[in-house]
Design a protein around this motif. Sequence first.
Motif, PDB file in Angstrom:
ATOM      1  N   SER A 196      21.485  20.306  -4.910  1.00 34.05           N
ATOM      2  CA  SER A 196      20.446  20.982  -4.226  1.00 34.05           C
ATOM      3  C   SER A 196      19.614  22.009  -4.639  1.00 34.05           C
ATOM      4  N   TYR A 197      20.189  22.646  -5.572  1.00 31.32           N
ATOM      5  CA  TYR A 197      19.556  23.932  -6.098  1.00 31.32           C
ATOM      6  C   TYR A 197      18.464  23.692  -7.268  1.00 31.32           C
ATOM      7  N   GLY A 198      17.391  24.377  -7.111  1.00 31.50           N
ATOM      8  CA  GLY A 198      16.534  24.264  -8.092  1.00 31.50           C
ATOM      9  C   GLY A 198      16.722  24.570  -9.474  1.00 31.50           C
ATOM     10  N   PHE A 199      17.665  25.474  -9.815  1.00 35.31           N
ATOM     11  CA  PHE A 199      17.924  25.787 -11.123  1.00 35.31           C
ATOM     12  C   PHE A 199      18.932  24.770 -11.667  1.00 35.31           C
TER      13      PHE A 199
ATOM     14  N   ARG B  31      13.011  26.984 -12.622  1.00 36.17           N
ATOM     15  CA  ARG B  31      14.455  27.008 -12.613  1.00 36.17           C
ATOM     16  C   ARG B  31      15.014  28.402 -12.675  1.00 36.17           C
ATOM     17  N   VAL B  32      14.563  29.152 -13.710  1.00 39.89           N
ATOM     18  CA  VAL B  32      14.894  30.488 -13.699  1.00 39.89           C
ATOM     19  C   VAL B  32      14.728  31.407 -12.557  1.00 39.89           C
ATOM     20  N   ALA B  33      13.639  31.354 -12.087  1.00 39.68           N
ATOM     21  CA  ALA B  33      12.905  31.930 -10.910  1.00 39.68           C
ATOM     22  C   ALA B  33      14.025  31.519  -9.730  1.00 39.68           C
ATOM     23  N   ASP B  34      14.116  30.463  -9.484  1.00 41.11           N
ATOM     24  CA  ASP B  34      15.031  29.984  -8.516  1.00 41.11           C
ATOM     25  C   ASP B  34      16.381  30.689  -8.601  1.00 41.11           C
ATOM     26  N   LEU B  35      16.824  30.723  -9.599  1.00 36.99           N
ATOM     27  CA  LEU B  35      18.378  31.291  -9.845  1.00 36.99           C
ATOM     28  C   LEU B  35      18.138  32.610  -9.406  1.00 36.99           C
TER      29      LEU B  35
ATOM     30  N   SER C 239      11.106  23.207 -26.580  1.00 37.84           N
ATOM     31  CA  SER C 239      11.370  23.774 -25.232  1.00 37.84           C
ATOM     32  C   SER C 239      12.984  23.609 -25.172  1.00 37.84           C
ATOM     33  N   ARG C 240      13.667  23.142 -26.212  1.00 41.68           N
ATOM     34  CA  ARG C 240      15.245  22.793 -25.997  1.00 41.68           C
ATOM     35  C   ARG C 240      15.818  23.421 -27.253  1.00 41.68           C
ATOM     36  N   LEU C 241      17.064  23.966 -27.354  1.00 44.46           N
ATOM     37  CA  LEU C 241      17.657  24.601 -28.445  1.00 44.46           C
ATOM     38  C   LEU C 241      18.874  23.695 -28.735  1.00 44.46           C
TER      39      LEU C 241
ATOM     40  N   ASN D 255      17.643  35.961 -20.437  1.00 44.86           N
ATOM     41  CA  ASN D 255      18.963  35.532 -20.732  1.00 44.86           C
ATOM     42  C   ASN D 255      18.813  34.137 -19.913  1.00 44.86           C
ATOM     43  N   PHE D 256      18.848  34.152 -18.867  1.00 41.36           N
ATOM     44  CA  PHE D 256      18.895  32.452 -18.238  1.00 41.36           C
ATOM     45  C   PHE D 256      18.187  31.587 -18.918  1.00 41.36           C
ATOM     46  N   ALA D 257      16.946  31.928 -19.300  1.00 38.36           N
ATOM     47  CA  ALA D 257      15.995  30.959 -19.838  1.00 38.36           C
ATOM     48  C   ALA D 257      16.219  30.447 -21.017  1.00 38.36           C
ATOM     49  N   THR D 258      17.147  31.240 -21.807  1.00 41.78           N
ATOM     50  CA  THR D 258      17.654  30.787 -23.332  1.00 41.78           C
ATOM     51  C   THR D 258      18.853  29.889 -22.781  1.00 41.78           C
ATOM     52  N   LEU D 259      19.702  30.262 -21.799  1.00 48.00           N
ATOM     53  CA  LEU D 259      20.791  29.267 -21.512  1.00 48.00           C
ATOM     54  C   LEU D 259      20.247  27.726 -20.918  1.00 48.00           C
ATOM     55  N   MET D 260      18.912  27.836 -20.114  1.00 50.90           N
ATOM     56  CA  MET D 260      18.572  26.780 -19.594  1.00 50.90           C
ATOM     57  C   MET D 260      17.981  25.794 -20.813  1.00 50.90           C
ATOM     58  N   ARG D 261      17.564  26.426 -21.906  1.00 50.85           N
ATOM     59  CA  ARG D 261      16.839  25.842 -23.231  1.00 50.85           C
ATOM     60  C   ARG D 261      18.356  25.139 -23.842  1.00 50.85           C
ATOM     61  N   LEU D 262      19.394  25.643 -23.762  1.00 46.25           N
ATOM     62  CA  LEU D 262      20.573  25.146 -24.259  1.00 46.25           C
ATOM     63  C   LEU D 262      21.072  24.171 -23.369  1.00 46.25           C
ATOM     64  N   GLY D 263      20.825  23.717 -22.411  1.00 42.10           N
ATOM     65  CA  GLY D 263      21.408  22.705 -21.639  1.00 42.10           C
ATOM     66  C   GLY D 263      22.551  23.235 -20.627  1.00 42.10           C
TER      67      GLY D 263
END
Length: 782
Positions: free
Chosen positions: A59-62, A72-76, A219-221, A373-381
């Motif tokens: 249920s979490y946006g992130f 997603r990052v803003a939500d987190l 957008s992905r890494l 920092n979170f945006a980088t981890l998001m791009r990594l999956g």
Amino acid sequence: MTSSLFFSSVFENRVPKVSVFLCFLISLHCSSLISNRVFAQTPSPVFACDATKNPEVSSYGFCNASLPTEARVADLVKRLTLQEKILFIVNSAGSVSRLGIPKYEWWSEALHGVSNVGPGTKFTSLVPGATSFPQVILTAASFNTSLFQAIGKVVSTEARAMYNVGLAGLTYWSPNINIFRDPRWGRGQETPGEDPLLSSKYGSNYVKGLQQTDDGDSSRLKVAACCKHYTAYDVDNWKGVDRYHFNAVVTQQDMDDTFQPPFKSCVLDGNVASVMCSYNKVNGKPTCADPDLLAGVIRGQWKLNGYIVSDCDSVDVFFNSQHYTKTPEEAAAIAINSGLDLNCGSFLGQHTEAAVKQGLLNESAVDNAVTNNFATLMRLGFFDGDPSKQPYGKLGPKDVCTPEHQELAREAARQGIVLLKNTAGSLPLSPTAIKTLAVIGPNANVTKTMIGNYEGIPCKYTTPLQGLTASVATTYVAGCSNVACASAQVDDAKKAAASADATVLVMGIDQSQERESFDRVDLLLPGQQPLLITEVAKVAKGPVILVIMSGGGFDISFAKNDSKITSILWVGYPGQAGGAAIADVIFGYYNPSGRLPMTWYPQAYVDKVPMTNMNMRPDPSNGYPGRTYRFYTGPTIYTFGDGLSYSTLSHKLVKAPHLVSIPLEENHVCHSSDCKTIDAVEQSCKNLAFDIHLRVQNMGKYSGSHTVFLFSTPPSVHNSPRKHLLGFEKVFLPAKSQSLVRFKVDVCKDLSVVDELGSRKVALGQHILHVGDLKHSLSVRI
């Protein structure tokens, strides 16, 4: 240039069939060991948003992978308390179990293969080793951009495979793209050399290999790379001056002309996910506390899409060692306010909350840091749930140390090895005519020495002795107990050389002589190595081949000028397959094509040039000779770009302009006054380019690769370089064949020089273009 160049057909079928068969059996044996391991004990990867452990995460946006990263990052971030945010601005990031976020270790290394130097990566019986490529300085000597990228791609595949079984992270603090400014620097081995263009091309291509996904989605890494150490960092520990206290005094001209271009290219061309700031101060300010360098340049001018990390404990260093701030809270505040997002170390974890409470730092600045920092981890999956269901989820131990990866390590070493001297009839040796080979020297049978520093555990080793023995019978004498060579066993070595058909001396240094936190003080081979080399050469029955294993160069003028020493090879630290690659070159299974990525200076250079003088340009008033081939005015042993082939090559200019005209607006000041330069940002200069076509001919009987360099000597304005590299291309040429090589020269970018204020200017007047022995005069006018 096509990717087919990595495995050039020069190798053909000339490798001894026995050694190929043995290599094949070893590879099959390794593969079967890996595939037969019991996977029931496989540890699991670290990831967030695991619905099997916490059903609420759905249920979490992130955790919603279909939303844009920003949302997603803003939500987190809005779900976190200040104390929780601070957990995520240090390398050993804490967990927030209520949100399904586990601990994550940011610090992994992959300088020339997956390394266990950082705490984020480890080897176990499940994955006992990874492919260990040559140390960067040797790979750079290949001048092959597609090879740089191919190595990065293999490293990221092995990194993902290890992540999937819980042995590695997703964030790698590599590559090191500092300029190899001074030959004494202990970390020069980690870099692509002294030239800003080569360093830029290496950095951006290695980063692409590490980061780019198979589907090309920017957008992905695949994994996140990091270009380091920003900036003007290249003194580790020299005569009592260490990196924790050194203040690099750098002119704006040298900064923008030499030190910054590789980092700029890494961000703009490579789209790197991270930049690491260094320990040293630059012009009085610690780099990790300089808002102009971090927020201003990296984030502002270059628009970094990622995070800025400190070198390990460098925030602590600028507080406790450099005394840049009075309190630790001030240090935490100035680092984050300057644009630092992540602290390698614990300093920000300890002092950031107090900095906020004291009013030195707004919580919004902490939000910005964790957002990056979170945006980088998001791009990594990392926040996409189970990695096994993601694009690289099927990679595992079977994808590490594959035969193809190990062959690329051997090929990279072959392509980098530089032939510096070759008396007619010396190399290549004939594996049929040579019945006995004396192999002498402290580096002749080494293993770990071959992989340099920031190393991992290699799949296997092939030492120089093993590589040579695969072709002919050998007699081995160490000659020295180690590279320090305090006492050489000259008599035994002479006896072996006197009775052998040829002699190979494998000399040089290792990490005891050059490494992180340890710079050299001279450029001589250590101890009694010169004595051993000279005495053996005197009595040797056949050709004498001197092999230098090292990161930096040496004053080996004694060997260069000794007619009894018939050939000299520089092999860097050639990686796990270094011995096989050395034998491939010595026996002519491979035609050498490496070129020096740095100048080799005489000993007199270090006697009069302090390592701490950061000026690139010479100063005639005090006899300072300048640095690197671009500015240095003194004598050299060998210079940037030097390297021989077993073939004779010729260059012919097919197409090049004699005149380039730059159109200017009618009211431009240069119409009415005598201008020596114009701004490289002029609208009329943009999109102005021309082609240079060259015919390169291999006139010899050996097929092989060849690097074509295009240099320019600009008009003498603004203390411009004596010569600088505009471009390079590596081409494969079968024996007695020719090829057309094309360069596109951008007038604004390639023919410009940096003035004293750091601005790029196009110099008007005569530019001399150089290719090999060819010189072509080009006039640039308005």
